[in-house]
Design a protein around this motif. Structure first.
Motif, PDB file in Angstrom:
ATOM      1  N   ALA A 268       0.806  -1.330   0.341  1.00 42.87           N
ATOM      2  CA  ALA A 268       0.020  -0.063  -0.055  1.00 42.87           C
ATOM      3  C   ALA A 268       0.986   1.188   0.236  1.00 42.87           C
ATOM      4  CB  ALA A 268      -0.869  -0.015   1.550  1.00 42.87           C
ATOM      5  N   TYR A 269       1.580   1.099   0.638  1.00 47.08           N
ATOM      6  CA  TYR A 269       2.918   2.683   0.457  1.00 47.08           C
ATOM      7  C   TYR A 269       3.452   2.677  -0.606  1.00 47.08           C
ATOM      8  CZ  TYR A 269       6.663   5.048   3.573  1.00 47.08           C
ATOM      9  OH  TYR A 269       7.738   5.760   3.863  1.00 47.08           O
ATOM     10  N   ALA A 270       4.099   1.385  -1.290  1.00 38.99           N
ATOM     11  CA  ALA A 270       3.965   1.569  -3.021  1.00 38.99           C
ATOM     12  C   ALA A 270       3.164   2.218  -3.434  1.00 38.99           C
ATOM     13  CB  ALA A 270       4.296   0.111  -2.691  1.00 38.99           C
ATOM     14  N   LEU A 271       1.907   1.638  -3.357  1.00 41.10           N
ATOM     15  CA  LEU A 271       0.968   2.147  -4.618  1.00 41.10           C
ATOM     16  C   LEU A 271       0.618   3.828  -4.602  1.00 41.10           C
ATOM     17  CD1 LEU A 271      -2.129   0.106  -3.790  1.00 41.10           C
ATOM     18  CD2 LEU A 271      -0.024   0.518  -5.948  1.00 41.10           C
ATOM     19  N   TYR A 272       1.837   4.717  -3.883  1.00 41.29           N
ATOM     20  CA  TYR A 272       1.632   5.824  -3.462  1.00 41.29           C
ATOM     21  C   TYR A 272       2.194   6.748  -4.641  1.00 41.29           C
ATOM     22  CZ  TYR A 272       1.963  11.395  -2.954  1.00 41.29           C
ATOM     23  OH  TYR A 272       1.586  12.743  -3.043  1.00 41.29           O
ATOM     24  N   SER A 273       3.399   6.045  -4.776  1.00 41.56           N
ATOM     25  CA  SER A 273       4.068   6.996  -5.829  1.00 41.56           C
ATOM     26  C   SER A 273       3.735   6.046  -6.986  1.00 41.56           C
ATOM     27  CB  SER A 273       5.402   5.844  -5.897  1.00 41.56           C
ATOM     28  OG  SER A 273       6.056   5.807  -4.797  1.00 41.56           O
ATOM     29  N   ILE A 274       3.065   4.890  -7.531  1.00 35.88           N
ATOM     30  CA  ILE A 274       2.431   3.923  -8.871  1.00 35.88           C
ATOM     31  C   ILE A 274       1.765   5.878  -9.251  1.00 35.88           C
ATOM     32  CG2 ILE A 274       1.380   2.851  -9.729  1.00 35.88           C
ATOM     33  CD1 ILE A 274       4.736   2.522  -9.797  1.00 35.88           C
ATOM     34  N   PHE A 275       0.258   5.878  -7.883  1.00 37.26           N
ATOM     35  CA  PHE A 275      -0.431   6.539  -8.114  1.00 37.26           C
ATOM     36  C   PHE A 275      -0.207   7.739  -8.873  1.00 37.26           C
ATOM     37  CE2 PHE A 275      -3.105   3.093  -6.264  1.00 37.26           C
ATOM     38  CZ  PHE A 275      -3.921   3.016  -7.501  1.00 37.26           C
ATOM     39  N   SER A 276       1.080   8.634  -7.929  1.00 38.14           N
ATOM     40  CA  SER A 276       1.583  10.306  -7.796  1.00 38.14           C
ATOM     41  C   SER A 276       1.596  10.114  -9.265  1.00 38.14           C
ATOM     42  CB  SER A 276       1.776  10.528  -6.552  1.00 38.14           C
ATOM     43  OG  SER A 276       1.738  10.133  -6.084  1.00 38.14           O
ATOM     44  N   ALA A 277       2.615   9.243  -9.735  1.00 36.40           N
ATOM     45  CA  ALA A 277       3.642   9.412 -11.172  1.00 36.40           C
ATOM     46  C   ALA A 277       2.111   9.276 -11.876  1.00 36.40           C
ATOM     47  CB  ALA A 277       4.139   7.952 -10.744  1.00 36.40           C
ATOM     48  N   ALA A 278       1.106   8.970 -12.092  1.00 38.92           N
ATOM     49  CA  ALA A 278       0.083   8.507 -12.919  1.00 38.92           C
ATOM     50  C   ALA A 278      -0.860  10.330 -13.374  1.00 38.92           C
ATOM     51  CB  ALA A 278      -0.642   7.337 -12.986  1.00 38.92           C
TER      52      ALA A 278
END
Length: 308
Positions: free
Chosen positions: A162-172
């Motif tokens: 879940a912590y990692a998903l912030y980087s993915i969604f933010s980059a998107a």
């Protein structure tokens, strides 16, 4: 700005590392872990949304078709992270939960490769291994009698994902042209709305009204441990691959350790020193400049024609 992106991410990790100080203080108010998380998430959302509403309303404009980005970063990342992380702490220990949390750079690297087209290079693999081993040593889990359960491990892995998903969604969101503050605003507003049913709002408000001095602690908690670091991290993502940023942000583990020693009286051990050195090495590996030909040879992996 591009020259300072790594510095912004490092600084974000340092700010994130301060959480323990505030959690320790707010715990004196007899608030639960979820109550404290709600103060951080909902408070950040309220502050940044209000500031933009009063200063730059145009930054609050988003397209309805892009709402999935903010739901993903707010609910799947922020909410799930807090729920899983605190469960992991309760079922195992702070040290075990911290180590499991730092699977997140690996998750970011894999998801970034799949969804963002980033390449997994030898340099990233070395940095990732060094950062994780550093967090492992810094946590103090080596040589400690830690309680480890299957459910606790699953919760810790869930927190890391879940912590990692912030980087993915933010980059998107950044690729869609949204500003870092816009992404932060909707991430924390949606996250704040989602976390409120999981906490005791009446208890939070009652404790704050009875002890006015704690309001300053809560404000500092929101600004220092959430508002500043998430803004700095998201700005860094504008000019930095998500995988690289996630590994660089492992400075959080170093900062948390140093803050614990300075403010909470925790001991400095040989394992901690070794861990700090490993994390610093991972950041140097990611940011050192190599000659073009050397980079091509050192970063190329089987089946890949691109380097980073």
């Amino acid at each position: 700005m591009k020259k300072f992106c790594s510095f912004f991410v490092i600084l974000a990790g340092i700010f994130w590392g301060s959480q323990g100080i505030f959690v320790k203080e707010l715990g004196k108010m007899a608030l639960s872990s979820m109550d404290i998380a709600a103060i951080r998430v909902a408070g950040t959302g309220a502050v940044i949304f209000l500031v933009l509403l009063l200063t730059k309303r145009e930054l609050l404009k988003i397209k309805l078709k892009d709402i999935w980005v903010f739901i993903g970063s707010g609910l799947l990342s922020i909410i799930c992270f807090n729920c899983f992380y605190y469960e992991a702490i309760q079922m195992t220990s702070m040290a075990v939960a911290a180590v499991l949390l730092y699977i997140s750079p690996a998750v970011v690297a894999i998801l970034s490769c799949i969804f963002l087209g980033e390449k997994i290079t030898i340099r990233k693999i070395i940095a990732l291994a060094s950062a994780f081993s550093g967090c492992f040593f810094v946590s103090g889990i080596m040589g400690g009698a830690q309680t480890i359960t299957a459910a606790g491990v699953m919760s810790g892995v869930g927190a890391g994902a879940a912590y990692a998903l912030y980087s993915i969604f933010s980059a998107a969101g950044l690729k869609k042209g949204y500003q870092p503050v816009t992404i932060m605003a909707y991430t924390f507003v949606i996250g704040g709305i989602g976390i409120l049913p999981l906490c005791d709002v009446g208890k939070i408000l009652g404790s704050s009204s009875e002890h006015a001095e704690w309001i300053m602690v809560e404000v500092a908690f929101v600004v220092i441990s959430a508002l500043f670091p998430y803004l700095l991290y998201t700005i860094g993502l504008q000019h930095m691959e998500a995988g690289k940023a996630s590994i660089t942000a492992s400075t959080e583990a170093i900062a948390a350790t140093v803050f614990g020693i300075v403010f909470l009286g925790e001991k400095l051990t040989g394992n901690i020193i070794l861990g700090i050195a490993a994390v610093i090495f991972s950041i140097i590996i990611l940011n050192i400049k190599l000659p073009a030909k050397a980079r091509a040879e050192k970063n190329r992996i089987p089946g890949s024609t691109s380097v980073n």
